[in-house]
Design an enzyme around this catalytic site. Sequence first.
Site, PDB file in Angstrom:
ATOM      1  N   CYS B  96      42.032  44.188  27.017  1.00 29.96           N
ATOM      2  CA  CYS B  96      41.989  45.206  25.961  1.00 29.96           C
ATOM      3  C   CYS B  96      41.341  44.595  24.724  1.00 29.96           C
ATOM      4  CB  CYS B  96      43.392  45.686  25.588  1.00 29.96           C
ATOM      5  SG  CYS B  96      44.390  46.247  26.966  1.00 29.96           S
ATOM      6  N   CYS B  99      37.394  44.383  24.109  1.00 31.41           N
ATOM      7  CA  CYS B  99      36.670  45.535  23.554  1.00 31.41           C
ATOM      8  C   CYS B  99      37.246  45.998  22.211  1.00 31.41           C
ATOM      9  CB  CYS B  99      36.710  46.719  24.514  1.00 31.41           C
ATOM     10  SG  CYS B  99      35.749  46.466  26.014  1.00 31.41           S
ATOM     11  N   CYS B 241      66.252  66.399  30.410  1.00 33.21           N
ATOM     12  CA  CYS B 241      66.792  67.675  29.937  1.00 33.21           C
ATOM     13  C   CYS B 241      66.761  68.701  31.058  1.00 33.21           C
ATOM     14  CB  CYS B 241      65.990  68.196  28.744  1.00 33.21           C
ATOM     15  SG  CYS B 241      66.434  67.422  27.177  1.00 33.21           S
TER      16      CYS B 241
END
Lengths: 144, 280, 109
Positions: B96, B99, B241
């Site tokens: 990561c 870049c 939920c």
Amino acid sequence: MTVTRREALGLAVGGVAALTTLRFSAPALATGNAVEEAIMKFTGGVKPGEGDITIGAPEIAENGNTVPIDVSAPGAASIMLLAAGNPSPGVATFHFSALSGAQEAKTRIRLAKTQDIIAVAKMQDGSAITTKRSVKVTIGGCGG
Amino acid sequence: MKRTVSLLVGGLFCSAISTAAIADDGRELVIDGQTIATTAPVPDDHPLDEIISGWRFRSAETQALQMDDFENPAFVAIEYAEELWETPAGASNQSCADCHGDADSFTGLRAKLPRWNEEMGKPATLEMLINASIETHQGAKPWKWESAEMLAMTALIGLQSRGMAVAMETDGPMTDWIKKGEELYYTRIGQLDIACANCHEDNYGNMIRADHLSQGQVNGFPVYRLKWGSLGSIHRRFKGCMDQVRAEPYKRGSDEFIALEAYVVSRGMGLSVETPSVRN
Amino acid sequence: MAKVKPRVKVPKKASPNEVVTIKTLISHPMESGQRKDKKTGEIIPRKIINKFSASFNGEPVFMADIEPSVSANPYIEFQMRVPESGAVRFEWTDDDGSVYDLEKKIKVA
């Protein structure tokens, strides 16, 4: 939503059955005896009295999975924490040394239900003191 | 008859709701000297009279866990993500960092999500953006929605926007998705016949059994939940939920959950990003 | 979390004999040995961090014997007196025999 009467009854019966199973499969909770034994083993048979020992804990724990707790006993060599209502009462034993800045410690513990937390301190002179504190554990935890 | 029984079951569930014993005492969320807004101004035509972060509904002990980045258990995941950030992966053998530089190059991103993505043809959540980059830039295998890697990385990227106001775009192609999410929010579902709104709009601040109902705001996700003992995504919470009202939950990353996420975010605009938050 | 990882918070500096607060946390599921696998119904074997210790320049500072009632990602906080410059060494012992460790320096001035 639509639930037929039969389904609703089925649900209700299922619920009761589930509760019953839970009840019987739950491991035996720590008995007074186990607590007593753990204390005697820790103090080497000395019956702990009262003294300068404190437990800090929430009155009501929002979730029994992670209950912040601290314990302090100035002059202690070791402090044992017990949760009388857990499947086995032992929680942790803290040992102090000459480099300990204070005879206190903080941790996070699991509580299976509302119960007493017991702290026993083994003092540097071989005596022992104890205190306890009740913590209410709410059974909620909405949402999986 | 069918109708009567469903009402009865719904009634039983509602009877579990009672008025709160815990009053909101207006405690302030301060982390490392930074005050983080836990309420937001309410725009006209908003369905709620007040906008309140879930942090305000928690006990002092739970609140305290979020007020110190060491005591917040989510920061173990943040450290893990910092390692992942630097680790080359995939056909490109790029990390990561190769870049994007530092993670703070993503400051502000979390506050704008979900955001319309033309290539995907739908709103992109943070998980979707991360996986798109892993696949197209790194040439690596995407992470599962609820994997330790994804939770850690969404926490690290989200943290870069902590304290910033939630400000998702709501116009253009987002409008239809938000509307779809709104429909889901107000539709009663499951064997208990309950909609999101029944708990989180009609009854926030009240107790449901021993639980203090919040507005269901999502500004602190991924969240470290004491109940889970780990981080979890917004979609995991939605699923929880739905399970709770005995409904068949949608899948994480489904269009339904993306739409619901967009709508729930729209209800909490102006709240601060709290990622990674701590809840019970 | 994906792997066991310790974290500690130790002040970098202290004055002679200052008492400092030390916070520690290790990512670990603390499998209690009392949960059942939802799919198989089998008991998930116990796997916890059972011991934690801190020492300073080789001298013991603080130790904890830990039981399954301690929460996942065990957090322990204690106080330490800093007599001189040196290194605090932390060790966590897992049921499987692994020992995770970490060292932090404190400068006394």
